[in-house]
Write a protein that holds these residues in place. Sequence first.
Motif, short mmCIF file in Angstrom:
data_model
loop_
_atom_site.label_atom_id
_atom_site.label_comp_id
_atom_site.label_asym_id
_atom_site.label_seq_id
_atom_site.Cartn_x
_atom_site.Cartn_y
_atom_site.Cartn_z
N ALA A 157 -34.94 5.69 -17.39
CA ALA A 157 -34.80 4.96 -18.64
C ALA A 157 -36.00 4.05 -18.88
CB ALA A 157 -33.51 4.14 -18.62
N LYS B 97 -27.95 6.84 -21.27
CA LYS B 97 -27.24 7.25 -20.05
C LYS B 97 -27.26 6.12 -19.01
CE LYS B 97 -28.04 12.24 -20.48
NZ LYS B 97 -28.75 13.42 -19.93
N TRP B 98 -28.39 5.44 -18.89
CA TRP B 98 -28.49 4.35 -17.93
C TRP B 98 -27.53 3.22 -18.29
CZ3 TRP B 98 -28.95 1.62 -13.86
CH2 TRP B 98 -29.28 0.27 -13.89
N LEU C 8 -31.40 6.77 -12.60
CA LEU C 8 -31.21 6.58 -14.03
C LEU C 8 -32.05 5.43 -14.59
CD1 LEU C 8 -27.35 7.11 -14.44
CD2 LEU C 8 -29.19 8.62 -15.20
N GLN C 9 -32.13 4.30 -13.85
CA GLN C 9 -32.89 3.18 -14.40
C GLN C 9 -34.37 3.49 -14.45
OE1 GLN C 9 -32.45 -1.25 -14.23
NE2 GLN C 9 -33.92 -1.05 -12.53
N SER D 180 -23.92 3.98 -17.66
CA SER D 180 -23.55 4.08 -16.24
C SER D 180 -23.32 2.71 -15.60
CB SER D 180 -24.64 4.82 -15.48
OG SER D 180 -25.81 3.99 -15.32
N ARG D 181 -23.71 1.65 -16.30
CA ARG D 181 -23.66 0.30 -15.72
C ARG D 181 -22.21 -0.17 -15.55
NH1 ARG D 181 -28.31 -2.69 -17.53
NH2 ARG D 181 -27.21 -4.60 -16.91
#
Length: 408
Positions: free
Chosen positions: A241, A305-306, A237-238, A309-310
Amino acid sequence: MSSQPYSARQRLIQAALELFTAQGVSGTTTRQIADQAEVNEVTLFRHFGNKHGLLLAVLEESAAFKNLGESLVRRANPPGSVYQALKDYASESLHALERVPEFVRSVVGEADQYPTENRRALGRGLTEANRYVAQYLATVMEQGHLNTYLPAEKLASLLNGMLLGYAVIEFTSEFHELWEDRDDFLENLVRLFLHGAMSPVPELAITPASIVLTPEVADLPALIVHEILRQAGKLGLQDYALAYVLFGAGLFPREIVSLQRSHQIYDANGHFLQVTTPGFVRQVPVNQWIMGKRYGSYTNNPLIKWLKSRKDTQKAMFLDQNGNLITESAIQTCWETWTQGLLTTQGKPPALEQAQHTWCVEMLMRGISLDNLSILTGCDRVQLQPYARRSKEKAALEQATRLDHKPA
């Protein structure tokens, strides 16, 4: 009359300019103008129709505004002191206006009574003067190593607007107590520009202008851009992003490392990032469409999204492998991983700065004006010209390709 060195028309324009300057437009009659030009009043009407027609010719042909601007450019070799350069220009401009107070009063006070053609001519004259002043200011800023969040054209408009406003107030009112005298006004005006609109460039700082200041533009083709995003998406994800911000917002790595989670704003109508660099803050859009392909929406895309998710409490928008603030070298490492095995048309691996090149060209291709792109990037129009040229080249190629698909 044949012995006169200038034509009747030229003499009428010169006489009108002198009389308008001395006693104003409303205070001048067509008979006075004809007498000073040594022609019959009927000749004036035959050439210009009426006094407003003559005023139109004065505005368009006397080139008073243009000459003032051209004189600036001819001597645009500012002294070592930027402060003194700005003050000299402002002082000269006010002296020029003070030499024609009646003309200024008449033009400003009666402008709403003028025909459309006269108002347009006045606007063109001011625009022409503004163009020259912008060149002068660009020279001042370059030699003084100054950074600004406004392009030279906007600074010139503000400066000229303030000077004209001062002249109008001084010529039409008394005892206003807004400033002690002309020198007091000039001093405060120059200080406002130096400390409000301009600032010295720190020796080691990377300013927004350095993001796109390049003699050559090397944007990437859509196939490579989408492949880079695809490879980044496979890594997590990161990464996805981060690549999305590079291509969707055109940010430089030094700007990305300063981003915090709170620096994004989004709703159904847009997604924006607040970018902070030394002495400079601006907002940039995060595009949902990149090179013809949509990557989510304003409320649901790789960056959102990233961040959703954190689970950590770090304020930074992007982190390194140890959960700390990401560094520029870490971004470079990510880029090399995403682009492994890819080659540009020059036979070289894609370079990280080409993401910013691609974003600028794409924004211009999609119709953004140079002025608006200047606001988003912090660069002036001169710095953005290579991108404008490249976008026109791509538009020409696309048009030629479309024509090739259609039979003659």
